[in-house]
Enzyme design. Structure first.
Site, PDB file in Angstrom:
ATOM      1  N   THR A   9      -3.671 107.267   7.445  1.00 32.58           N
ATOM      2  CA  THR A   9      -2.802 107.897   6.445  1.00 32.58           C
ATOM      3  C   THR A   9      -1.391 108.022   7.023  1.00 32.58           C
ATOM      4  OG1 THR A   9      -3.426 110.082   7.287  1.00 32.58           O
ATOM      5  CG2 THR A   9      -4.599 109.311   5.330  1.00 32.58           C
ATOM      6  N   GLY A  32     -14.960 111.929  -0.692  1.00 35.23           N
ATOM      7  CA  GLY A  32     -13.961 112.965  -0.928  1.00 35.23           C
ATOM      8  C   GLY A  32     -13.439 113.431   0.417  1.00 35.23           C
ATOM      9  N   TYR A  52      -1.528 105.396   0.198  1.00 34.31           N
ATOM     10  CA  TYR A  52      -2.976 105.456   0.449  1.00 34.31           C
ATOM     11  C   TYR A  52      -3.773 105.273  -0.851  1.00 34.31           C
ATOM     12  CZ  TYR A  52      -7.255 107.498   2.609  1.00 34.31           C
ATOM     13  OH  TYR A  52      -8.523 107.745   3.099  1.00 34.31           O
ATOM     14  N   GLY A  59       1.480 112.991  -2.631  1.00 34.24           N
ATOM     15  CA  GLY A  59       1.825 112.691  -1.236  1.00 34.24           C
ATOM     16  C   GLY A  59       1.169 111.436  -0.690  1.00 34.24           C
ATOM     17  N   ASP A  65       1.141 110.173   5.068  1.00 38.20           N
ATOM     18  CA  ASP A  65       1.439 110.879   3.826  1.00 38.20           C
ATOM     19  C   ASP A  65       2.905 111.266   3.706  1.00 38.20           C
ATOM     20  OD1 ASP A  65      -1.290 110.730   3.446  1.00 38.20           O
ATOM     21  OD2 ASP A  65      -1.673 112.870   3.677  1.00 38.20           O
ATOM     22  N   ALA A 101     -12.113 101.037   8.662  1.00 33.69           N
ATOM     23  CA  ALA A 101     -10.872 101.439   9.349  1.00 33.69           C
ATOM     24  C   ALA A 101      -9.795 101.838   8.340  1.00 33.69           C
ATOM     25  CB  ALA A 101     -10.361 100.284  10.213  1.00 33.69           C
TER      26      ALA A 101
END
Ligand code: CAA
Length: 248
Positions: free
Chosen positions: A94, A186, A155, A151, A96, A91
Protein backbone atom coordinates in the site's frame (compact mmCIF):
# COMPACT_ATOMS: atom_id res chain seq x y z
CA UNK A 1 -8.88 -30.52 1.50
CA UNK A 2 -8.50 -33.38 -0.92
CA UNK A 3 -6.01 -33.87 -3.74
CA UNK A 4 -3.23 -31.55 -2.63
CA UNK A 5 -0.64 -34.07 -1.57
CA UNK A 6 2.53 -33.67 -3.62
CA UNK A 7 1.37 -30.56 -5.48
CA UNK A 8 3.80 -27.67 -5.88
CA UNK A 9 2.53 -24.29 -4.66
CA UNK A 10 4.14 -20.91 -5.25
CA UNK A 11 3.00 -18.09 -2.98
CA UNK A 12 4.22 -14.62 -3.89
CA UNK A 13 5.03 -12.59 -0.81
CA UNK A 14 4.59 -15.72 1.26
CA UNK A 15 6.80 -14.34 4.00
CA UNK A 16 4.21 -11.68 4.92
CA UNK A 17 1.20 -11.82 7.24
CA UNK A 18 -1.47 -13.46 5.07
CA UNK A 19 1.19 -15.15 2.91
CA UNK A 20 2.71 -17.02 5.85
CA UNK A 21 -0.65 -18.46 6.86
CA UNK A 22 -1.26 -19.55 3.24
CA UNK A 23 2.14 -21.28 3.09
CA UNK A 24 1.42 -23.12 6.34
CA UNK A 25 -2.07 -24.19 5.24
CA UNK A 26 -0.88 -25.56 1.89
CA UNK A 27 2.07 -27.34 3.51
CA UNK A 28 -0.28 -28.94 6.04
CA UNK A 29 -2.34 -30.21 3.09
CA UNK A 30 0.76 -31.92 1.66
CA UNK A 31 2.01 -29.35 -0.85
CA UNK A 32 5.63 -28.47 -1.49
CA UNK A 33 5.50 -24.72 -0.92
CA UNK A 34 7.81 -22.07 -2.35
CA UNK A 35 7.59 -18.38 -1.48
CA UNK A 36 8.99 -15.36 -3.27
CA UNK A 37 10.60 -12.58 -1.27
CA UNK A 38 12.32 -9.23 -1.76
CA UNK A 39 13.99 -8.59 1.59
CA UNK A 40 16.79 -11.11 2.18
CA UNK A 41 17.16 -10.55 5.93
CA UNK A 42 13.41 -10.72 6.58
CA UNK A 43 13.15 -13.86 4.43
CA UNK A 44 15.98 -15.57 6.31
CA UNK A 45 14.33 -14.79 9.67
CA UNK A 46 11.04 -16.14 8.35
CA UNK A 47 12.70 -19.30 7.04
CA UNK A 48 14.41 -19.93 10.38
CA UNK A 49 11.14 -19.46 12.26
CA UNK A 50 9.25 -21.74 9.88
CA UNK A 51 11.96 -24.40 9.94
CA UNK A 52 11.81 -24.38 13.74
CA UNK A 53 8.05 -24.88 13.48
CA UNK A 54 8.64 -27.92 11.24
CA UNK A 55 8.05 -26.48 7.76
CA UNK A 56 10.43 -26.92 4.85
CA UNK A 57 9.61 -24.00 2.57
CA UNK A 58 11.50 -23.05 -0.59
CA UNK A 59 12.46 -19.41 -1.03
CA UNK A 60 13.17 -17.57 -4.25
CA UNK A 61 14.07 -13.91 -4.56
CA UNK A 62 11.88 -12.00 -6.99
CA UNK A 63 10.58 -8.50 -7.52
CA UNK A 64 7.14 -9.45 -8.81
CA UNK A 65 6.78 -6.01 -10.39
CA UNK A 66 9.62 -6.79 -12.80
CA UNK A 67 8.87 -9.06 -15.73
CA UNK A 68 12.55 -9.94 -16.18
CA UNK A 69 12.86 -10.91 -12.52
CA UNK A 70 9.74 -13.05 -12.79
CA UNK A 71 11.07 -14.75 -15.92
CA UNK A 72 14.30 -15.70 -14.15
CA UNK A 73 12.34 -16.82 -11.07
CA UNK A 74 9.98 -18.89 -13.24
CA UNK A 75 12.86 -20.65 -15.01
CA UNK A 76 14.45 -21.48 -11.66
CA UNK A 77 11.26 -22.75 -10.03
CA UNK A 78 10.15 -24.73 -13.08
CA UNK A 79 13.57 -26.41 -13.32
CA UNK A 80 13.86 -27.14 -9.59
CA UNK A 81 10.29 -28.21 -8.80
CA UNK A 82 8.96 -29.41 -12.17
CA UNK A 83 6.42 -26.61 -12.53
CA UNK A 84 3.88 -25.00 -10.28
CA UNK A 85 0.43 -26.53 -9.74
CA UNK A 86 -0.98 -23.88 -7.43
CA UNK A 87 -0.09 -20.22 -7.85
CA UNK A 88 -1.17 -17.75 -5.18
CA UNK A 89 -0.65 -14.16 -6.32
CA UNK A 90 -0.50 -12.68 -2.84
CA UNK A 91 2.29 -10.08 -2.89
CA UNK A 92 1.01 -6.56 -2.42
CA UNK A 93 1.85 -3.14 -1.02
CA UNK A 94 0.00 0.00 0.00
CA UNK A 95 1.01 3.61 -0.53
CA UNK A 96 -2.08 5.37 0.75
CA UNK A 97 -2.91 9.01 0.24
CA UNK A 98 -5.89 11.03 -0.91
CA UNK A 99 -5.97 11.39 -4.69
CA UNK A 100 -5.07 15.08 -4.67
CA UNK A 101 -1.93 14.32 -2.68
CA UNK A 102 -1.04 11.09 -4.49
CA UNK A 103 2.16 11.23 -6.54
CA UNK A 104 2.82 9.39 -9.78
CA UNK A 105 5.35 7.28 -7.90
CA UNK A 106 2.72 6.17 -5.36
CA UNK A 107 0.34 5.26 -8.18
CA UNK A 108 2.95 3.42 -10.25
CA UNK A 109 4.44 1.47 -7.34
CA UNK A 110 1.06 0.10 -6.26
CA UNK A 111 -0.15 -0.70 -9.77
CA UNK A 112 3.16 -2.38 -10.64
CA UNK A 113 3.52 -4.52 -7.53
CA UNK A 114 -0.15 -5.36 -7.06
CA UNK A 115 -1.42 -5.70 -10.63
CA UNK A 116 1.39 -5.98 -13.19
CA UNK A 117 2.76 -8.71 -10.94
CA UNK A 118 -0.24 -10.90 -11.64
CA UNK A 119 0.62 -10.84 -15.35
CA UNK A 120 4.36 -11.18 -14.73
CA UNK A 121 4.10 -14.20 -12.44
CA UNK A 122 1.15 -16.06 -13.94
CA UNK A 123 2.81 -15.87 -17.36
CA UNK A 124 5.67 -18.06 -16.09
CA UNK A 125 3.47 -20.96 -14.97
CA UNK A 126 0.30 -21.08 -17.06
CA UNK A 127 1.84 -23.16 -19.87
CA UNK A 128 2.98 -25.75 -17.33
CA UNK A 129 -0.53 -25.95 -15.86
CA UNK A 130 -2.04 -26.28 -19.33
CA UNK A 131 0.44 -29.06 -20.11
CA UNK A 132 -0.68 -31.00 -17.03
CA UNK A 133 -4.37 -30.16 -17.58
CA UNK A 134 -4.54 -29.11 -13.94
CA UNK A 135 -3.88 -25.89 -12.16
CA UNK A 136 -5.07 -23.34 -9.64
CA UNK A 137 -4.48 -19.60 -9.80
CA UNK A 138 -5.66 -17.77 -6.69
CA UNK A 139 -5.40 -13.99 -6.65
CA UNK A 140 -5.50 -12.22 -3.30
CA UNK A 141 -7.50 -9.09 -4.06
CA UNK A 142 -9.19 -6.92 -1.41
CA UNK A 143 -12.47 -5.60 -0.10
CA UNK A 144 -11.16 -2.25 -1.26
CA UNK A 145 -11.13 -3.46 -4.87
CA UNK A 146 -14.84 -4.17 -4.44
CA UNK A 147 -16.03 -1.05 -2.63
CA UNK A 148 -13.20 1.49 -3.10
CA UNK A 149 -11.50 3.09 -0.09
CA UNK A 150 -10.87 6.70 0.85
CA UNK A 151 -7.12 7.25 0.43
CA UNK A 152 -6.60 4.26 -1.87
CA UNK A 153 -7.35 5.16 -5.50
CA UNK A 154 -4.17 3.30 -6.46
CA UNK A 155 -4.78 0.19 -4.36
CA UNK A 156 -8.52 0.01 -5.13
CA UNK A 157 -7.82 0.24 -8.87
CA UNK A 158 -5.13 -2.46 -8.73
CA UNK A 159 -7.23 -4.83 -6.64
CA UNK A 160 -10.32 -4.37 -8.85
CA UNK A 161 -8.05 -5.02 -11.84
CA UNK A 162 -6.90 -8.28 -10.34
CA UNK A 163 -10.43 -9.58 -10.38
CA UNK A 164 -10.95 -8.50 -13.99
CA UNK A 165 -7.86 -10.54 -14.84
CA UNK A 166 -9.28 -13.46 -12.83
CA UNK A 167 -12.57 -13.55 -14.73
CA UNK A 168 -10.91 -13.33 -18.15
CA UNK A 169 -8.24 -15.97 -17.49
CA UNK A 170 -10.84 -18.25 -15.87
CA UNK A 171 -12.78 -18.26 -19.12
CA UNK A 172 -9.67 -18.98 -21.18
CA UNK A 173 -8.53 -21.94 -19.06
CA UNK A 174 -11.72 -23.54 -17.67
CA UNK A 175 -11.80 -26.34 -20.24
CA UNK A 176 -8.20 -27.28 -19.40
CA UNK A 177 -8.67 -28.17 -15.75
CA UNK A 178 -7.47 -24.84 -14.41
CA UNK A 179 -9.48 -22.69 -12.04
CA UNK A 180 -8.76 -19.01 -11.51
CA UNK A 181 -10.32 -17.21 -8.58
CA UNK A 182 -9.97 -14.10 -6.45
CA UNK A 183 -10.28 -13.84 -2.73
CA UNK A 184 -11.14 -10.42 -1.34
CA UNK A 185 -10.07 -10.20 2.28
CA UNK A 186 -11.40 -7.42 4.43
CA UNK A 187 -9.21 -5.89 7.14
CA UNK A 188 -6.98 -8.64 8.51
CA UNK A 189 -4.76 -8.24 11.57
CA UNK A 190 -1.45 -7.95 9.71
CA UNK A 191 1.36 -5.39 9.75
CA UNK A 192 -0.20 -3.71 6.70
CA UNK A 193 -3.40 -2.95 8.59
CA UNK A 194 -1.61 -2.18 11.85
CA UNK A 195 0.29 0.54 9.92
CA UNK A 196 -2.94 2.54 9.52
CA UNK A 197 -3.16 5.34 12.10
CA UNK A 198 -4.82 3.95 15.22
CA UNK A 199 -7.72 6.39 15.17
CA UNK A 200 -8.49 5.61 11.51
CA UNK A 201 -8.10 1.87 12.15
CA UNK A 202 -10.54 1.99 15.04
CA UNK A 203 -13.07 3.76 12.82
CA UNK A 204 -12.67 0.97 10.28
CA UNK A 205 -13.10 -1.78 12.88
CA UNK A 206 -16.30 -0.08 14.03
CA UNK A 207 -17.65 -0.69 10.50
CA UNK A 208 -17.07 -4.46 10.65
CA UNK A 209 -20.28 -6.21 11.75
CA UNK A 210 -18.45 -9.15 13.37
CA UNK A 211 -16.61 -6.55 15.47
CA UNK A 212 -13.02 -7.54 14.89
CA UNK A 213 -10.22 -7.76 12.33
CA UNK A 214 -9.93 -10.99 10.36
CA UNK A 215 -7.22 -13.56 10.98
CA UNK A 216 -4.68 -14.58 8.31
CA UNK A 217 -5.69 -18.21 8.89
CA UNK A 218 -9.25 -17.36 7.83
CA UNK A 219 -7.95 -16.32 4.42
CA UNK A 220 -5.59 -19.29 4.20
CA UNK A 221 -8.49 -21.67 4.81
CA UNK A 222 -10.25 -20.30 1.74
CA UNK A 223 -7.08 -20.66 -0.34
CA UNK A 224 -6.84 -24.29 0.77
CA UNK A 225 -10.41 -24.98 -0.26
CA UNK A 226 -10.08 -23.31 -3.67
CA UNK A 227 -6.84 -25.18 -4.33
CA UNK A 228 -8.32 -28.56 -3.43
CA UNK A 229 -10.41 -30.91 -5.57
CA UNK A 230 -13.43 -29.81 -3.53
CA UNK A 231 -13.10 -26.38 -5.15
CA UNK A 232 -12.93 -27.65 -8.74
CA UNK A 233 -16.32 -26.21 -9.76
CA UNK A 234 -15.48 -22.71 -8.54
CA UNK A 235 -13.82 -20.55 -11.18
CA UNK A 236 -13.94 -16.85 -12.03
CA UNK A 237 -15.32 -16.16 -8.56
CA UNK A 238 -14.41 -13.41 -6.13
CA UNK A 239 -14.90 -14.73 -2.64
CA UNK A 240 -15.26 -12.14 0.09
CA UNK A 241 -14.03 -12.70 3.64
CA UNK A 242 -14.58 -9.39 5.37
CA UNK A 243 -16.62 -9.90 8.54
CA UNK A 244 -19.68 -8.45 6.81
CA UNK A 245 -18.07 -5.06 6.15
CA UNK A 246 -19.12 -5.15 2.51
CA UNK A 247 -21.86 -7.36 1.10
CA UNK A 248 -22.49 -7.75 -2.60
N1 CAA B 1 -14.46 9.29 4.25
C1 CAA B 1 -14.67 10.62 4.08
N2 CAA B 1 -13.80 11.56 4.53
C2 CAA B 1 -12.71 11.14 5.17
C3 CAA B 1 -12.44 9.77 5.39
C4 CAA B 1 -13.38 8.84 4.91
N3 CAA B 1 -13.20 7.51 5.07
N4 CAA B 1 -11.27 9.68 6.04
C5 CAA B 1 -10.80 10.94 6.23
N5 CAA B 1 -11.68 11.83 5.72
C6 CAA B 1 -11.59 13.27 5.70
C7 CAA B 1 -11.08 13.82 7.02
O1 CAA B 1 -12.17 13.99 7.90
C8 CAA B 1 -10.45 15.15 6.60
O2 CAA B 1 -11.48 16.06 6.35
P1 CAA B 1 -11.23 17.67 6.57
O3 CAA B 1 -10.13 18.05 5.64
O4 CAA B 1 -12.55 18.26 6.23
O5 CAA B 1 -10.85 17.81 8.01
C9 CAA B 1 -9.84 14.79 5.27
O6 CAA B 1 -10.56 13.64 4.77
C10 CAA B 1 -8.37 14.39 5.42
O7 CAA B 1 -7.79 14.49 4.18
P2 CAA B 1 -6.22 14.41 4.06
O8 CAA B 1 -5.86 14.40 2.61
O9 CAA B 1 -5.57 15.42 4.93
O10 CAA B 1 -5.98 12.94 4.62
P3 CAA B 1 -4.85 12.45 5.57
O11 CAA B 1 -3.54 12.74 4.92
O12 CAA B 1 -5.09 12.92 6.96
O13 CAA B 1 -5.12 10.88 5.58
C11 CAA B 1 -5.15 8.70 4.64
C12 CAA B 1 -5.38 10.20 4.38
C13 CAA B 1 -3.68 8.44 5.03
C14 CAA B 1 -5.41 7.97 3.34
C15 CAA B 1 -6.08 8.23 5.74
O14 CAA B 1 -7.39 8.60 5.41
C16 CAA B 1 -6.04 6.73 5.91
O15 CAA B 1 -5.10 6.13 6.42
N6 CAA B 1 -7.12 6.05 5.49
C17 CAA B 1 -7.23 4.60 5.58
C18 CAA B 1 -6.80 4.00 4.31
C19 CAA B 1 -6.99 2.51 4.39
O16 CAA B 1 -8.04 2.00 4.73
N7 CAA B 1 -5.95 1.77 4.05
C20 CAA B 1 -6.03 0.35 4.11
C21 CAA B 1 -4.64 -0.19 4.30
S1 CAA B 1 -4.68 -1.95 4.64
C22 CAA B 1 -5.15 -2.63 3.21
O17 CAA B 1 -5.24 -2.00 2.21
C23 CAA B 1 -5.44 -4.09 3.25
C24 CAA B 1 -6.73 -4.39 2.64
O18 CAA B 1 -6.78 -4.96 1.57
C25 CAA B 1 -7.97 -4.08 3.39
Amino acid sequence: MSGLNGKVALVTGGTGGIGSAICVKLAQAGCKVVSTYVDEAQANDWKAKMTAAGYDFGLVKCDVGSFDDCKAMGEKVNAEYGGVDILVNNAGITKDGTFRKMSGDQWNAVLTVNLDSVFNVTKQFIDGMLGKSWGRVINISSINGQKGQFGQTNYSAAKAGMHGFTMALAQETAKKGITVNSISPGYIGTEMVMAIAEEVRNQIIAQIPVGRLGKPEEIAALVGFLASEDGAFITGANIAANGGQHMC
